[in-house]
Scaffold this motif. Structure first.
Motif, short mmCIF file in Angstrom:
data_model
loop_
_atom_site.label_atom_id
_atom_site.label_comp_id
_atom_site.label_asym_id
_atom_site.label_seq_id
_atom_site.Cartn_x
_atom_site.Cartn_y
_atom_site.Cartn_z
N PRO B 167 0.81 -1.23 0.00
CA PRO B 167 0.00 0.00 0.00
C PRO B 167 0.85 1.27 0.00
O PRO B 167 0.47 2.27 -0.61
N GLU B 168 2.02 1.22 0.66
CA GLU B 168 2.83 2.45 0.75
C GLU B 168 3.34 2.86 -0.64
O GLU B 168 3.36 4.06 -0.97
N LEU B 169 3.71 1.87 -1.47
CA LEU B 169 4.17 2.20 -2.83
C LEU B 169 3.02 2.75 -3.68
O LEU B 169 3.18 3.74 -4.40
N ILE B 170 1.86 2.09 -3.58
CA ILE B 170 0.71 2.55 -4.36
C ILE B 170 0.32 3.97 -3.95
O ILE B 170 0.12 4.85 -4.78
N LYS B 171 0.29 4.18 -2.64
CA LYS B 171 -0.11 5.50 -2.12
C LYS B 171 0.86 6.59 -2.59
O LYS B 171 0.47 7.69 -2.92
N LYS B 172 2.15 6.21 -2.61
CA LYS B 172 3.17 7.19 -2.96
C LYS B 172 3.10 7.58 -4.44
O LYS B 172 3.34 8.72 -4.80
#
Lengths: 250, 486, 454
Positions: B167-172
């Protein structure tokens, strides 16, 4: 006349092409540089003429007692260094006659001489046109535009004759010429030889050297001169190629 | 000499009979599917998000996108004649009912589908060393070679999985390269996107195999809205291939995808597409509307993004894979073949936006028009005021086959730097009669000769494709050209 | 501010009240229609106006009709001045020049009637420049060349001098409009050379030139047309030039057009050329020079409608200071226009760090029997050529000058009049600080002649 010591040259910000070249050409002598493709021959001619695309990383070039590397391209030309280009540049829209008069006058002004008016210039140019067998109508055309290979090279020799340089660097002036054109160019160059003028003739073949007989022949390989000799070396190279020399190196 | 604009093709019966060209991927797969009710609304968006068990932030992001979409107008600047689209008459979600856990569990029907498509997942993947993600209607059904890739730290999975697992990569990165409000279709996609592929290449890794995604629209009245995100971290490299097909149907179907690429310092992404969505029949009935936004951001210094596309399918193509050259010395490339036949329309090209210093871009576009089709190259090269030493070269050639088609070239060149060098060249011509005669005299049929000449015309671009794809693309060109000469 | 004000500003206020209908061509209905269309025109969304806006003039008010004066018209035919005031200015066996109002009134013979019908049709077009023009219509000129006649050379100059603007009107915030329309009607096998020029005196207040030039080339006729335009610019005023040149070229007729755009604060020039019948030919060339912060927008449409037509376009931009140059050139080849050859070229030279060039060469082709090409470049001078010149001893400044001169030289050579060349030279010097290397004397050196005589 020309003294090159331990010259190292790279393409601006890139690979090293000339790797410690030494060469000395006394006044009045003709030196030939031969060598396989990619040995650095054309790079040497560009460096002598002051092309900004090449970076001298080490070594020195002394010309008539002056530091050649401290001069920019036009200063070198004005002080008598002439490069006959392997591929003379086409300049659409700049009339050849105008161009020739401009370069002659630029040199005259730098030497404190008055500019030539068109009639004076024409007198001067007319003789030279005969030398390289070009017609006056070529003055009306754009510089090198639409010229045949032979016409381009003859136009280079024409400029050389007009500027009467002290050091002439001929970069594969024989390439792309048929036998007749070669004879005209060779004859033109030969006519310009003199005790105060030196030549550096870069070539692949013996045939130009039949017209412009060299005092010394150097073989350039891997950015260095690996062998020198007299005019017979050129004949030997023509016969045997470069490999025997290169093998001897390694 | 003045004569009425008679069609040479129409006068020639041989040509008319040859005009019947067959689309080879026109079958429908009989698989039990779960399909969302037709129509676009907040409910639809909530339904999709719930189906995918998405986090709250993503649902909010989708709803905001929907709001943006509803406030926008359909763009009309392209050289396209687009019939009005009823956005309420489309299913925004369709999925095979049972989601397989591994390749062995994949519905045999589905596997057969891929076989027919020429993607035998097992063998092909193994033989070619190509990792495949296959997206069937709205969802990714299987990703091969995942373990092998994991050894190198490469993440290659469906977009939905990535939302849960990374999720952190997608959010970024989501929506940072193609903002949802970028255009009408990106807003739509951002609201209802279903699945797609996600790739992350870690620092210094040269992805050991080519990654590949196949997209297929199977259900009727279904739109496909996938999203692809590829992140190439510092010093990494990946070559990514994408192929698309759809069944033969009388209705038009909508495909509105978004692809986002980002390269960090010294990284390189090579993205190749062979687009063969159903183009409609020879009367211009049916076919996919392909409205796609693809953009790569060369964020890092010396990074490179290279787009190669072979566009032979779709009734209407509206697509401009672009590069934003932000990092100093970054490079953008665009190689394209767009072939249209019958009533197909394509308005495609690229945007090269030079922002960083000493950035370079290269554009080669080959347009081939046949039948009554219209093909347009539209490309922007822009050099910003800080893009010191920017260089661009563009070559856009068009080839016309027959006298009822159209080929158009619309470059936009905007330069704000004195030291920039921008060159654009274009030519439009027909297949040379001399070349045709020469080939025929050597024994080739007219059709073979045209295929040969077209392939030659497209050679520079075909050379950019990975071997695997080049062969396929070559075949596709010949098939798409069937019936174009007499 | 409403949309329409953003679009056209004071240009949307008719120069004369709508009720007056004192000429034969523009009716009050026509004006009404124009007003309606222009009000609805959304410039921001129009592809054709993508790079140009008139926001520099939107705050201005239109100068009242009473304050308006006529600009100074200068006409000469084969070097002889023509008195511009009379209604029928010139009438001889080769050509006639008459005012539009006179053409509307007089008993027309067949040729004049054909011209009359053509002009009426043109004015009726749904076309933005014609709409603008009908709001600011002032009488125009018709030039008719008789069949089979080679009439010679006609020069038409419109000059606006500072003193002609009344002191009262020279206040800020008002805009003066000079509007002019000229019609060339060439009968079969006729030939004419035309030089049309626009000048203003330096230091003029806010000023707009609205110009319409239309050409009708009957079968096998030939028109050489040169257009030169320069307006006073900068110094807290705004100059605007909105020009349209339209030509319809019939079978085997030949149009040669050269445009010299030497600058206004904002100049938009539309060229609309239509090759209507087979073997028509159009050769178009142009040069635009940008200085200070001007915007020069060339918008060109060339239609190949019939078989075996030929066209060429060569437009060059030299842009200095903070100027912007825009070139949009669209070649449209219709279905049935077999055996078409069209080429287009737009090189741009950026001479300063803040100059900007936009180029959009466009091909729109609906037929396979064509040979079309276009090329566009933006950049600096050729580095190899610069090195070659320097390796022959020219210093850098001289080498740059020589190459820039060569860049503009191609167009300069084609200019038929010394005064046009001088205008170009002085404009190059003033706006780009560029002294042409090719001075008058140099250019005329006949090397062969000198060679033969020494």
């Amino acid at each position: 006349m020309l003294e090159i010591k331990d010259l190292h040259v790279s393409v601006a910000g890139g690979t090293e092409i000339i790797k410690g070249l030494n060469l000395s050409i006394p006044a009045g002598e003709v030196h030939a540089i031969m060598g396989p493709n990619g040995s650095g021959k054309s790079t040497l001619s560009y460096v002598l003429a002051g092309h900004e695309g090449y970076e001298v990383t080490q070594g020195s070039i002394t010309y008539m007692g002056q530091d050649l590397l401290a001069m920019d391209a036009s200063e070198r030309a004005q002080s008598g260094v002439f490069l006959a280009f392997q591929y003379p540049v086409e300049i659409p829209g700049v009339q050849n006659g105008y161009f020739l008069r401009s370069i002659v006058n630029a040199q005259r002004v730098s030497q404190g001489e008055p500019e030539l008016n068109p009639v004076e210039f024409m007198k001067k140019v007319k003789e030279v046109l005969k030398l390289v067998k070009l017609e006056p109508n070529m003055l009306k055309r754009s510089v090198n535009e639409g010229f045949s290979g032979g016409e381009k090279k003859r136009n280079e020799v024409l400029q050389m004759a007009l500027l009467a340089p002290k050091l002439c660097v001929l970069d594969e002036t024989d390439s792309g010429l048929d036998i007749d054109a070669l004879r005209i160019v060779g004859h033109g160059v030969d006519a310009l030889k003199g005790p105060e003028r030196s030549f550096l003739v870069i070539t692949h073949y013996q045939r130009l050297l039949d017209h412009v007989v060299p005092d010394k022949v150097h073989v350039l390989q891997g950015g260095r001169i690996i062998h020198s000799g007299d005019k017979n070396l050129a004949l030997e190279l023509e016969e045997r190629g470069y490999e025997w020399l290169i093998e001897g190196q390694s | 000499m003045s004569q009425a604009p008679l069609s040479k093709a129409e006068q020639n019966p041989e040509v008319s009979s040859l005009m019947a060209q067959k689309y080879q991927h026109g079958f429908v797969t009989d698989i039990e599917s779960e399909v969302a009710a037709k129509g676009l609304s907040e409910e639809t968006v909530r339904y999709i998000s719930a189906k995918k068990n998405e986090p709250e932030w993503l649902l909010e992001w989708r709803l905001k996108s929907l709001e943006i979409f509803l406030s926008m107008e359909m763009p009309d600047w392209a050289q396209l004649n687009i019939p009005e689209i009823d956005y309420q008459d489309i299913h925004y979600f369709a999925a095979p009912k049972e989601r397989p856990k591994s390749l062995d569990e994949v519905d045999p029907e589905l596997l057969k589908t891929y076989e027919k498509l020429g993607i035998p997942l097992h063998e092909r993947a193994a033989l070619a060393g190509v990792a495949v993600d296959a997206v069937f209607d709205s969802v990714s059904v299987v990703t091969t070679f995942r373990e092998e890739l994991a050894k190198h730290g490469v993440i290659f999975c469906s977009f939905s999985e990535a939302v849960h697992d990374y999720p952190e990569l997608i959010k970024k990165y989501l929506g940072t390269i193609v903002p949802r409000a970028d255009n009408y279709f990106t807003a739509l996609n951002s609201a209802v996107f279903s699945d797609g592929s996600f790739v992350y290449i870690p620092k210094g890794v040269r992805c050991p195999m080519e990654l590949s995604t196949y997209f297929r629209i199977n259900e009727a009245n279904t739109g496909q809205f996938e999203r692809t995100l590829i992140i190439a971290d510092e010093g990494s490299y990946v070559s990514y291939l994408e192929g698309c097909t759809a069944p033969q149907r009388d209705e038009n179907q909508l495909h509105a995808a978004v692809v986002e690429l980002i390269t960090h310092d010294d990284a390189e992404i090579k993205y190749s597409t062979v687009q063969n969505w159903y183009p409609g029949d020879e009367e211009g009935k049916g076919g996919i509307y392909n409205f796609v936004t693809k953009r790569g951001k060369c964020q890092g210094k010396r990074s490179k993004i290279s787009w190669t596309q072979v566009e032979t399918g779709s009734a209407i193509t509206w697509k401009y894979p672009s590069c934003v050259l932000l990092g100093d010395e970054s490079i953008g490339e665009f190689y394209s073949i767009a072939l249209t036949n019958h009533f197909q329309q394509a308005d495609t090209g690229t945007k090269m936006v030079h922002i960083g210093k000493n950035t370079k871009s290269h554009i080669i576009s080959k347009g081939v028009s046949a039948g009554k089709s219209q093909s347009t190259y539209r490309g922007l090269v822009s050099v910003g005021p800080k893009a010191e030493g920017a260089r661009n070269f563009s070559q856009c050639d068009s080839l016309l086959i027959g006298d009822l088609c159209g080929a158009h070239t619309f470059p936009y060149i905007e330069v704000s730097r004195q030291d920039a060098q921008v060159e654009h060249e274009a030519t439009t011509s027909k297949v040379s009669e001399d070349q045709m005669f020469y080939c025929q005299q050597r024994g080739l049929s007219a059709e073979e000769a045209v295929a040969l000449i077209v392939t030659g015309f497209c050679r520079e671009v075909l050379n950019e494709l990975p071997m695997e794809f080049a062969v396929e693309a070559n075949k596709l060109l010949s098939v798409s050209l069937e019936g174009t000469v007499g | 501010m409403s949309l329409k004000d953003v679009n056209w500003g004071p240009l949307l206020t008719p120069s004369k009240p709508l009720s007056t209908n004192e000429n034969g061509f523009i009716s009050s209905e026509r004006q009404e229609l124009a007003l309606q269309r222009l009000s609805q025109f959304n410039m921001a969304r129009a592809e054709a106006w993508r790079y140009t806006s008139l926001k520099r003039i939107v705050q201005l008010k239109l100068m009242s009709d009473a304050q308006q004066t006529e600009p100074n018209w200068q006409l000469s035919f084969n070097e002889e001045a023509i008195k511009a005031s009379s209604a029928s200015m010139l009438l001889n066996s080769k050509l006639r020049i008459i005012s539009l109002s006179e053409l509307a009134k007089q008993n027309r013979d067949q040729l004049a009637e054909q011209a009359f019908v053509w002009i009426e049709q043109q004015f009726a077009q749904d076309e933005t420049m014609h709409d603008l023009h009908s709001l600011h219509y002032r009488d125009g000129l018709v030039v008719i060349v008789e069949a089979g006649q080679d009439a010679g050379e006609l020069c038409i100059n419109m000059k606006r001098e500072k003193s002609q603007v009344s002191a009262q009107s020279a206040i800020a915030n008002t805009l003066q409009i000079d509007s002019r329309n000229i019609w060339f009607y060439l009968a079969e096998d006729a030939a004419l050379k035309v030089i049309e020029s626009f000048e203003t005196e330096q230091g003029l207040q806010n000023h707009t030139q609205l110009s319409l030039t239309s050409m009708y080339l009957s079968k096998n006729s030939k028109l050489d047309y040169v257009r030169s335009q320069e307006q006073s610019r900068g110094n807290e005023q705004t100059s605007l030039h909105l020009g349209r040149v339209a030509a319809t070229v019939y079978a085997e007729a030949n149009l040669s057009l050269t445009s010299l755009n030497l600058g206004s604060d904002l100049c938009r020039l539309e060229l609309d050329i239509s090759l209507e019948e087979s073997q028509a030919r159009a050769d178009l060339s142009g040069l635009y020079l940008g200085s200070s912060d001007v915007l020069l927008d060339q918008h060109l449409t060339l239609k190949h409608k019939a078989p075996s037509c030929r066209s060429s376009q060569s437009f060059k931009g030299a842009l200095g200071a903070k100027s912007r140059g825009v070139f949009t050139g669209r070649v449209i080849v219709s279905q049935g226009a077999f055996d078409t050859v069209a080429e287009q070229n737009n090189p741009n030279l950026l001479l300063s760090e803040s100059a900007k060039a936009v180029t959009r060469p466009q091909l729109e082709i609906y037929n396979d029997d064509v040979e079309c090409s276009h090329g566009a470049t933006v950049g600096q001078l050729d580095e190899d050529a610069l090195f070659y010149l320097r390796a022959r001893g020219l210093d850098e400044a001289a080498a740059l000058r020589a190459l820039t001169s060569a860049f503009v030289g191609e167009i300069r050579e084609t200019l038929p009049k010394q005064n046009l060349k001088r205008a170009l030279d002085s404009s190059l010097k003033q706006s780009l600080g560029l002294e042409l290397e090719l001075n008058e004397a140099e250019e005329w050196i006949d090397w062969e002649l000198i060679s033969a005589n020494i």
